[in-house]
Scaffold this motif. Structure first.
Motif, PDB file in Angstrom:
ATOM      1  N   PRO A  45      -3.132   7.129  -0.334  1.00  0.00           N
ATOM      2  CA  PRO A  45      -3.632   7.187   1.049  1.00  0.00           C
ATOM      3  C   PRO A  45      -4.996   7.878   1.104  1.00  0.00           C
ATOM      4  N   TYR A  60      -7.105   5.971   8.745  1.00  0.00           N
ATOM      5  CA  TYR A  60      -6.214   6.366   7.655  1.00  0.00           C
ATOM      6  C   TYR A  60      -5.941   5.108   6.863  1.00  0.00           C
ATOM      7  N   ARG A  62      -4.217   3.069   3.878  1.00  0.00           N
ATOM      8  CA  ARG A  62      -3.115   3.043   2.922  1.00  0.00           C
ATOM      9  C   ARG A  62      -3.063   1.614   2.382  1.00  0.00           C
TER      10      ARG A  62
END
Length: 149
Positions: A45, A60, A62
């Motif tokens: 991540p 974010y 991922r």
């Protein structure tokens, strides 16, 4: 205004929605202003933000990447699925027609007899021991008594 993320192998390219005077946090190791390049990304991540003046966009990330992956376009996937369905239906039709021809044939094995056409059979001959009781015939059955077991 959203980030654009492109994944190819282990390289992830992120494009900031702002047009000019872009700063990346963490700083961009590569020299493109609008694009942030992650080479040899390990699928961990990642927090990222791009800023232009007083505006900030945060994300974010991922992203799952792999080294031996092959990219397929939509046309190739559609072709594979279509070919699979056509082959499956072809096999089903062949099985249907071959099994349809075998239904009418009798086996030529030992002990088999040729089939006759189905004819209506006459009703079975009634057994006098099990005739139903009719009105006026109760005296025939009067001598029978139920036994206690």
């Amino acid at each position: 205004e959203e980030f654009r993320v492109e994944i190819s192998g282990t390289t992830v390219t992120i494009t900031c929605p702002f047009q000019e005077d872009i700063r990346w946090q963490p700083p961009n190791p590569h020299h493109e202003k609008r694009e942030y390049l992650l080479k040899d990304h390990d699928s961990s991540p990642f927090n990222l933000s791009c800023m232009s003046g007083a505006k900030t966009h945060k994300m974010y990330l991922r992203a799952r990447v792999c080294t031996n992956c092959e990219e397929l376009d939509a046309l190739a996937v559609t072709g594979i699925i279509t070919a699979d369905l056509l082959i499956t239906f072809g096999v089903l039709i062949l099985v249907y027609y071959f099994s349809k021809d075998r239904k009418g044939r009798g086996s030529a094995g030992a002990g088999s007899r040729p089939r006759r056409q189905k004819m209506q059979r006459p009703p079975p001959v009634p057994n006098p021991d099990y005739e139903p009781i009719r009105k006026g015939q109760r005296e025939v059955y009067a001598g029978l008594e139920s036994r206690g077991f």
